[in-house]
Design an enzyme around this catalytic site. Structure first.
Site, short mmCIF file in Angstrom:
data_model
loop_
_atom_site.label_atom_id
_atom_site.label_comp_id
_atom_site.label_asym_id
_atom_site.label_seq_id
_atom_site.Cartn_x
_atom_site.Cartn_y
_atom_site.Cartn_z
N LYS A 1 36.65 17.63 57.03
CA LYS A 1 36.16 16.14 56.98
C LYS A 1 37.34 15.36 56.34
O LYS A 1 38.39 14.83 57.31
CB LYS A 1 34.78 15.97 56.08
CG LYS A 1 33.87 17.05 56.77
CD LYS A 1 32.47 16.66 56.32
CE LYS A 1 31.44 17.57 56.71
NZ LYS A 1 30.73 17.26 57.56
N TYR B 1 25.11 25.18 53.89
CA TYR B 1 25.64 25.32 55.21
C TYR B 1 27.14 25.40 55.16
O TYR B 1 27.74 24.80 54.45
CB TYR B 1 25.21 23.69 55.88
CG TYR B 1 25.86 23.98 57.41
CD1 TYR B 1 25.33 24.83 58.23
CD2 TYR B 1 26.73 23.09 57.96
CE1 TYR B 1 25.78 24.59 59.55
CE2 TYR B 1 27.21 23.09 59.07
CZ TYR B 1 26.68 23.89 60.19
OH TYR B 1 27.03 24.06 61.51
N ASP C 1 33.02 26.07 49.02
CA ASP C 1 33.03 25.47 50.41
C ASP C 1 33.12 23.95 50.03
O ASP C 1 32.09 23.27 49.77
CB ASP C 1 31.87 25.71 51.19
CG ASP C 1 31.95 25.03 52.66
OD1 ASP C 1 32.77 24.20 52.92
OD2 ASP C 1 31.03 25.32 53.57
C1 LIG Z 1 29.72 22.35 53.32
C2 LIG Z 1 30.09 22.38 54.82
N1 LIG Z 1 30.94 23.56 55.31
C3 LIG Z 1 30.96 23.44 56.47
C4 LIG Z 1 30.81 22.70 57.36
C5 LIG Z 1 31.09 22.88 59.08
O1 LIG Z 1 32.09 21.91 59.31
P1 LIG Z 1 32.33 21.38 60.93
O2 LIG Z 1 31.30 20.42 61.21
O3 LIG Z 1 33.66 20.77 60.78
O4 LIG Z 1 32.49 22.79 61.74
C6 LIG Z 1 30.20 21.38 56.89
C7 LIG Z 1 29.54 20.52 58.07
O5 LIG Z 1 29.12 19.75 57.71
C8 LIG Z 1 29.71 21.30 55.54
O6 LIG Z 1 29.02 20.32 55.20
#
Ligand SMILES: Cc1ncc(COP(=O)(O)O)c(C=O)c1O
Length: 431
Positions: A271, A148, A243
């Site tokens: 985060k 994700y 990511d």
């Molecule tokens: C690996 C990863 N990338 C991107 C995101 C998206 O972040 P946000 O929820 O702050 O938009 C998340 C959210 O859990 C994530 O775990």
């Protein structure tokens, strides 16, 4: 710990919420749809604990989905925020706190020579994709099934626990034209990536991945996978993007890239670097980042980006993480939790697999091994739902989906882990 769990106020508030917000929530997983039953409405959080509006206390292994690595509402973070608050909530102009956090991120994360702050992980991933395309002049992207990267249109293909239909977007409203450039491969499958590069010569801007997956449950990379991607992307003139929104400053201070020794070209963060306030970031090689406006032509902007409150919470959180022994402690308690859960599953006759690295863990109700999302989907979801509810009733708040990783914090104690394992033994004995 309350048995049976009384959640009358939670029920009332959630019933009202459903009339005024879609599904009663502002982010889908919170609605407990994948485990069923009533979601818990939080009142306050502190350290390793959360309290709901009915006064029930939980040991929290969600930690606001990752940011709360020092424990919720850490007094030093709160005090720093109070001080910052007196100076105003948003400047929309340069502020020295941005320099401080930027330098901390650059010092810590091997790939990051320059960084741009945004307001969420989604925004960081959307921006990094634009940058990958701008820098390479190519449009196609390789992502992995079950990873994700926020809810940007072009990432909503096989994005974790979402609907996984071959080649089609996971959500109505995402134009097919946008996702045709998104190629997917099974996680840990270098051959599949090699094949995609061979089938699309000179067309792939880059590969993006969670270098340890948290959004299909906890799935670590097989030995050689990250290294192999580094070689393949270089050979094909494509960019490698980690990511690390979830893993950054959690798996190690410098993220998976520090731990694995594999340095991507670009990295997304979120985060932890916001210490519980809304922050995301993308950064990487100076030559690539120099394309970002106003240094270069790739446009990306944000009214609240670099916000002084978010910067303050991030700076203080990273300072706390720099203390000696931090990651050793996270690893120690999380290992105790993870190996304890597996042992209990075995003793109570449940097929299960899982693991942990630092303060991130997972448990699948399947014999495993789990190397990718297809393997994860073999889990007994009904059993997970019963396990989740049983744990909740015993004051243990786990992520409400089999396909989410769990998080510990520096505030979790040995005693918390013992209580959690005792609850797990009771629940698993009755599943
Ligand atoms: C690996 C990863 N990338 C991107 C995101 C998206 O972040 P946000 O929820 O702050 O938009 C998340 C959210 O859990 C994530 O775990």
């Amino acid at each position: 710990m309350t048995i049976p769990l009384i959640t009358t106020k939670s029920e009332e508030i959630f019933a009202a919420a459903q009339k005024i917000m879609p599904g009663g929530v502002n982010s889908p997983v919170r609605a407990f749809k994948s485990v069923g039953g009533q979601p818990i409405v939080f009142d306050r959080v502190q350290g390793a604990y959360a309290w709901d509006v009915d006064g029930n206390q939980y040991i929290d292994y969600v930690g606001s989905w990752g940011p709360a690595i020092c424990g919720h509402a850490h007094p030093e973070v709160i005090n720093a925020l109070k001080e910052a608050l007196e100076k105003g909530t948003s400047f929309g102009a340069p502020c020295v706190l941005e320099n401080v956090l930027a330098e901390m991120v650059i010092d810590a994360v091997p790939s990051v020579e320059m960084v741009r702050f945004v307001n969420s992980g989604t925004e960081a991933c959307l921006s990094v994709l634009r940058l990958m395309r701008a820098f390479t002049g190519r449009e196609k992207l390789i992502k992995f099934e079950g990873c994700y990267h926020g809810h940007g249109d072009m990432f909503l293909v096989k994005a974790g626990s979402g609907v996984a239909t071959l080649g089609l977007p996971d959500s109505p409203g995402v134009p097919k034209a946008v996702t045709v450039s998104t190629l997917t491969a099974p996680y840990n499958d270098l051959e599949a990536v090699k094949q995609l590069f061979n089938e699309n010569p000179g067309e792939i801007a880059g590969v993006i991945l969670e270098p340890i997956v948290g959004n299909a449950g906890f799935i670590p990379p097989d030995g050689g996978f990250l290294e192999g991607l580094r070689v393949l992307t270089r050979e094909n003139g494509a960019l490698l993007v980690f990511d690390e929104v979830m893993t950054g400053f959690r798996i190690a201070y410098g993220g998976v890239q520090e731990k694995s020794g594999v340095t991507p070209d670009l990295t997304t963060l979120g985060k932890v670097i916001g210490g519980g306030l809304p922050v995301g970031a993308y950064g990487g090689r100076r030559d690539i980042m120099s394309m970002v406006a106003p240094a270069g032509p790739m446009y990306q902007a944000g009214t609240l980006s670099g916000n002084p409150l978010a910067m303050t919470a991030g700076i203080k959180t990273l300072e706390l993480l720099q203390k000696p022994g931090t990651y050793e402690y996270l690893d120690k308690i999380t290992k105790k939790l993870s190996s304890g859960l597996l042992q209990i599953a075995k003793e109570t006759g449940h097929a299960a697999c899982g693991g942990q690295i630092s303060g991130m863990f997972g448990l699948f109700f399947t014999p495993g091994p789990v190397h990718n999302y297809e393997d994860a989907k073999k889990s007994d979801l009904a059993k997970f739902s019963r396990f989740h509810r049983g744990m909740l009733e015993r004051g243990i708040y786990l992520a409400p989906s089999q396909f989410e990783a769990g998080f510990t914090s520096l505030a979790h104690t040995d005693e918390d882990i013992d209580k959690t394992l005792a609850a797990a033994r009771e629940v698993m004995s009755s599943l």
